[in-house]
Design a protein around this motif. Sequence first.
Motif, PDB file in Angstrom:
ATOM      1  N   ALA A 146       0.906  -1.241  -0.027  1.00 35.82           N
ATOM      2  CA  ALA A 146      -0.005   0.088  -0.241  1.00 35.82           C
ATOM      3  C   ALA A 146       0.867   1.293   0.000  1.00 35.82           C
ATOM      4  CB  ALA A 146      -0.919   0.022   1.296  1.00 35.82           C
ATOM      5  N   PHE A 147       1.881   1.222   0.705  1.00 31.17           N
ATOM      6  CA  PHE A 147       2.940   2.419   0.611  1.00 31.17           C
ATOM      7  C   PHE A 147       3.618   2.458  -0.794  1.00 31.17           C
ATOM      8  CE2 PHE A 147       7.380   3.946   1.043  1.00 31.17           C
ATOM      9  CZ  PHE A 147       6.897   5.033   1.619  1.00 31.17           C
ATOM     10  N   VAL A 148       4.002   1.491  -1.133  1.00 36.39           N
ATOM     11  CA  VAL A 148       4.675   1.501  -2.616  1.00 36.39           C
ATOM     12  C   VAL A 148       3.714   2.130  -3.565  1.00 36.39           C
ATOM     13  CG1 VAL A 148       5.626   0.248  -4.429  1.00 36.39           C
ATOM     14  CG2 VAL A 148       6.052  -0.226  -2.178  1.00 36.39           C
ATOM     15  N   ILE A 149       2.436   1.794  -3.543  1.00 37.05           N
ATOM     16  CA  ILE A 149       1.310   2.088  -4.484  1.00 37.05           C
ATOM     17  C   ILE A 149       1.122   3.414  -4.217  1.00 37.05           C
ATOM     18  CG2 ILE A 149      -0.997   1.711  -5.382  1.00 37.05           C
ATOM     19  CD1 ILE A 149      -0.591  -1.275  -4.610  1.00 37.05           C
ATOM     20  N   GLY A 150       1.026   3.952  -3.055  1.00 37.90           N
ATOM     21  CA  GLY A 150       0.478   5.140  -2.630  1.00 37.90           C
ATOM     22  C   GLY A 150       1.676   6.425  -3.265  1.00 37.90           C
ATOM     23  N   ARG A 151       3.087   5.738  -2.980  1.00 31.24           N
ATOM     24  CA  ARG A 151       4.146   6.411  -3.435  1.00 31.24           C
ATOM     25  C   ARG A 151       4.100   6.738  -4.958  1.00 31.24           C
ATOM     26  NH1 ARG A 151       9.462   4.109  -1.724  1.00 31.24           N
ATOM     27  NH2 ARG A 151       8.752   2.747  -3.122  1.00 31.24           N
ATOM     28  N   THR A 152       3.903   5.583  -5.666  1.00 35.62           N
ATOM     29  CA  THR A 152       3.660   5.689  -7.035  1.00 35.62           C
ATOM     30  C   THR A 152       2.647   6.758  -7.447  1.00 35.62           C
ATOM     31  OG1 THR A 152       4.598   3.538  -7.344  1.00 35.62           O
ATOM     32  CG2 THR A 152       3.393   4.153  -9.253  1.00 35.62           C
ATOM     33  N   CYS A 153       1.287   6.505  -6.870  1.00 35.23           N
ATOM     34  CA  CYS A 153       0.588   7.572  -7.372  1.00 35.23           C
ATOM     35  C   CYS A 153       0.774   8.958  -7.284  1.00 35.23           C
ATOM     36  CB  CYS A 153      -0.808   7.297  -6.313  1.00 35.23           C
ATOM     37  SG  CYS A 153      -1.585   5.584  -7.096  1.00 35.23           S
ATOM     38  N   ARG A 154       1.580   9.234  -5.921  1.00 33.69           N
ATOM     39  CA  ARG A 154       2.147  10.651  -5.663  1.00 33.69           C
ATOM     40  C   ARG A 154       2.953  11.131  -6.453  1.00 33.69           C
ATOM     41  NH1 ARG A 154       1.428   8.409  -0.739  1.00 33.69           N
ATOM     42  NH2 ARG A 154       3.514   8.012  -0.456  1.00 33.69           N
ATOM     43  N   GLN A 155       4.044  10.195  -7.042  1.00 37.37           N
ATOM     44  CA  GLN A 155       4.977  10.469  -8.057  1.00 37.37           C
ATOM     45  C   GLN A 155       4.346  10.844  -9.389  1.00 37.37           C
ATOM     46  OE1 GLN A 155       7.649   7.143  -7.613  1.00 37.37           O
ATOM     47  NE2 GLN A 155       8.854   8.275  -6.139  1.00 37.37           N
ATOM     48  N   VAL A 156       3.625  10.182  -9.948  1.00 39.18           N
ATOM     49  CA  VAL A 156       2.681  10.167 -11.055  1.00 39.18           C
ATOM     50  C   VAL A 156       1.881  11.408 -11.087  1.00 39.18           C
ATOM     51  CG1 VAL A 156       0.963   9.402 -12.545  1.00 39.18           C
ATOM     52  CG2 VAL A 156       2.580   7.804 -11.778  1.00 39.18           C
ATOM     53  N   LEU A 180       0.488  -9.030  -0.631  1.00 37.14           N
ATOM     54  CA  LEU A 180      -0.641  -8.892  -1.242  1.00 37.14           C
ATOM     55  C   LEU A 180      -0.891  -7.664  -2.228  1.00 37.14           C
ATOM     56  CD1 LEU A 180      -2.582  -9.738   2.137  1.00 37.14           C
ATOM     57  CD2 LEU A 180      -2.176 -11.171   0.071  1.00 37.14           C
ATOM     58  N   LEU A 181      -1.812  -7.093  -2.712  1.00 38.55           N
ATOM     59  CA  LEU A 181      -2.182  -6.169  -3.822  1.00 38.55           C
ATOM     60  C   LEU A 181      -1.196  -6.005  -4.941  1.00 38.55           C
ATOM     61  CD1 LEU A 181      -2.385  -3.475  -1.016  1.00 38.55           C
ATOM     62  CD2 LEU A 181      -4.130  -4.693  -2.022  1.00 38.55           C
ATOM     63  N   VAL A 182      -0.602  -7.574  -5.099  1.00 38.08           N
ATOM     64  CA  VAL A 182       0.275  -7.350  -6.314  1.00 38.08           C
ATOM     65  C   VAL A 182      -0.421  -7.191  -7.723  1.00 38.08           C
ATOM     66  CG1 VAL A 182       1.525  -9.056  -7.793  1.00 38.08           C
ATOM     67  CG2 VAL A 182       1.898  -9.166  -5.377  1.00 38.08           C
ATOM     68  N   ASP A 183      -1.762  -7.487  -8.141  1.00 41.55           N
ATOM     69  CA  ASP A 183      -2.382  -7.061  -9.108  1.00 41.55           C
ATOM     70  C   ASP A 183      -2.646  -5.886  -9.127  1.00 41.55           C
ATOM     71  OD1 ASP A 183      -2.714  -9.949  -9.614  1.00 41.55           O
ATOM     72  OD2 ASP A 183      -4.648 -10.209  -8.787  1.00 41.55           O
ATOM     73  N   LEU A 184      -3.119  -5.058  -8.155  1.00 37.98           N
ATOM     74  CA  LEU A 184      -3.400  -3.668  -8.223  1.00 37.98           C
ATOM     75  C   LEU A 184      -1.901  -3.015  -8.653  1.00 37.98           C
ATOM     76  CD1 LEU A 184      -4.850  -1.172  -7.512  1.00 37.98           C
ATOM     77  CD2 LEU A 184      -4.376  -1.196  -5.308  1.00 37.98           C
ATOM     78  N   ALA A 185      -1.000  -3.245  -8.041  1.00 42.10           N
ATOM     79  CA  ALA A 185       0.342  -2.830  -8.263  1.00 42.10           C
ATOM     80  C   ALA A 185       0.741  -2.803  -9.759  1.00 42.10           C
ATOM     81  CB  ALA A 185       1.504  -3.391  -7.456  1.00 42.10           C
ATOM     82  N   GLU A 186       0.309  -4.247 -10.131  1.00 36.85           N
ATOM     83  CA  GLU A 186       0.574  -4.225 -11.689  1.00 36.85           C
ATOM     84  C   GLU A 186      -0.238  -3.457 -12.566  1.00 36.85           C
ATOM     85  OE1 GLU A 186       0.292  -8.614 -12.127  1.00 36.85           O
ATOM     86  OE2 GLU A 186       2.136  -9.006 -11.316  1.00 36.85           O
ATOM     87  N   ASP A 187      -1.515  -2.988 -11.974  1.00 36.92           N
ATOM     88  CA  ASP A 187      -2.222  -2.384 -13.050  1.00 36.92           C
ATOM     89  C   ASP A 187      -1.877  -0.967 -12.886  1.00 36.92           C
ATOM     90  OD1 ASP A 187      -3.941  -4.259 -13.580  1.00 36.92           O
ATOM     91  OD2 ASP A 187      -5.793  -3.714 -11.960  1.00 36.92           O
ATOM     92  N   LEU A 215       7.386   9.675 -14.112  1.00 40.89           N
ATOM     93  CA  LEU A 215       6.701   8.509 -14.793  1.00 40.89           C
ATOM     94  C   LEU A 215       7.592   7.397 -14.654  1.00 40.89           C
ATOM     95  CD1 LEU A 215       4.911  10.030 -17.656  1.00 40.89           C
ATOM     96  CD2 LEU A 215       3.895   9.580 -15.288  1.00 40.89           C
ATOM     97  N   ALA A 216       8.320   7.307 -13.630  1.00 38.24           N
ATOM     98  CA  ALA A 216       9.363   6.291 -13.561  1.00 38.24           C
ATOM     99  C   ALA A 216       8.753   5.028 -13.125  1.00 38.24           C
ATOM    100  CB  ALA A 216      10.372   6.389 -12.463  1.00 38.24           C
ATOM    101  N   ARG A 217       8.874   3.815 -13.775  1.00 36.58           N
ATOM    102  CA  ARG A 217       8.249   2.779 -13.560  1.00 36.58           C
ATOM    103  C   ARG A 217       8.526   2.241 -12.051  1.00 36.58           C
ATOM    104  NH1 ARG A 217       6.612  -2.448 -13.917  1.00 36.58           N
ATOM    105  NH2 ARG A 217       5.237  -2.926 -15.568  1.00 36.58           N
ATOM    106  N   PRO A 218       7.442   1.859 -11.506  1.00 35.91           N
ATOM    107  CA  PRO A 218       7.577   1.445 -10.142  1.00 35.91           C
ATOM    108  C   PRO A 218       8.308   0.090 -10.023  1.00 35.91           C
ATOM    109  CG  PRO A 218       5.274   1.277 -10.893  1.00 35.91           C
ATOM    110  CD  PRO A 218       5.979   1.884 -11.699  1.00 35.91           C
ATOM    111  N   ARG A 219       8.891  -0.286  -8.845  1.00 35.20           N
ATOM    112  CA  ARG A 219       9.769  -1.273  -8.749  1.00 35.20           C
ATOM    113  C   ARG A 219       8.450  -2.566  -8.329  1.00 35.20           C
ATOM    114  NH1 ARG A 219       8.920  -3.494  -3.667  1.00 35.20           N
ATOM    115  NH2 ARG A 219       8.920  -2.140  -1.702  1.00 35.20           N
ATOM    116  N   PRO A 220       8.363  -3.528  -8.759  1.00 33.62           N
ATOM    117  CA  PRO A 220       7.434  -4.888  -8.532  1.00 33.62           C
ATOM    118  C   PRO A 220       7.439  -4.826  -7.212  1.00 33.62           C
ATOM    119  CG  PRO A 220       9.372  -5.502  -9.775  1.00 33.62           C
ATOM    120  CD  PRO A 220       9.853  -4.298  -9.802  1.00 33.62           C
ATOM    121  N   LEU A 221       6.106  -5.459  -6.819  1.00 31.05           N
ATOM    122  CA  LEU A 221       6.300  -5.926  -5.367  1.00 31.05           C
ATOM    123  C   LEU A 221       6.677  -7.507  -5.150  1.00 31.05           C
ATOM    124  CD1 LEU A 221       2.630  -4.825  -4.586  1.00 31.05           C
ATOM    125  CD2 LEU A 221       4.784  -3.953  -3.959  1.00 31.05           C
TER     126      LEU A 221
END
Length: 108
Positions: free
Chosen positions: A19-29, A45-52, A34-40
């Motif tokens: 959740a922290f990683v996905i939130g940080r990616t959203c803030r960065q975007v 959990l939330l791997v599918d959301l992170a891939e989306d 537009l750097a590609r986020p690191r994979p989980l």
Amino acid sequence: MIARQWSAAIRHPWIAGPAFVIGRTCRQVGEGNLARPRPLRSHDLLVDLAEDVAGMVDALREREEKERDLALRAAAALRDPAAAPAARTAAAGELERIASEKEARLRS
């Protein structure tokens, strides 16, 4: 008791970390990064959301690259004193097309 279990589950590293990683990616975007986020990790959990979210970043990067290339070509055509009027008109038309697409995305 249920609230306590829910609170503990949310703080579990397999949820809180992603959740922290996905939130940080959203803030960065949102800031234009537009750097590609690191994979989980595969067990997170939330791997599918992170891939989306990563797919969204990839699509934005691709669109930005295409628009950058088109803008550079148009600028070159508009700056070239030897360019034919038709080339200048085409370049201006491409820039107007990009602006129109951006306007449509902003209105949707």
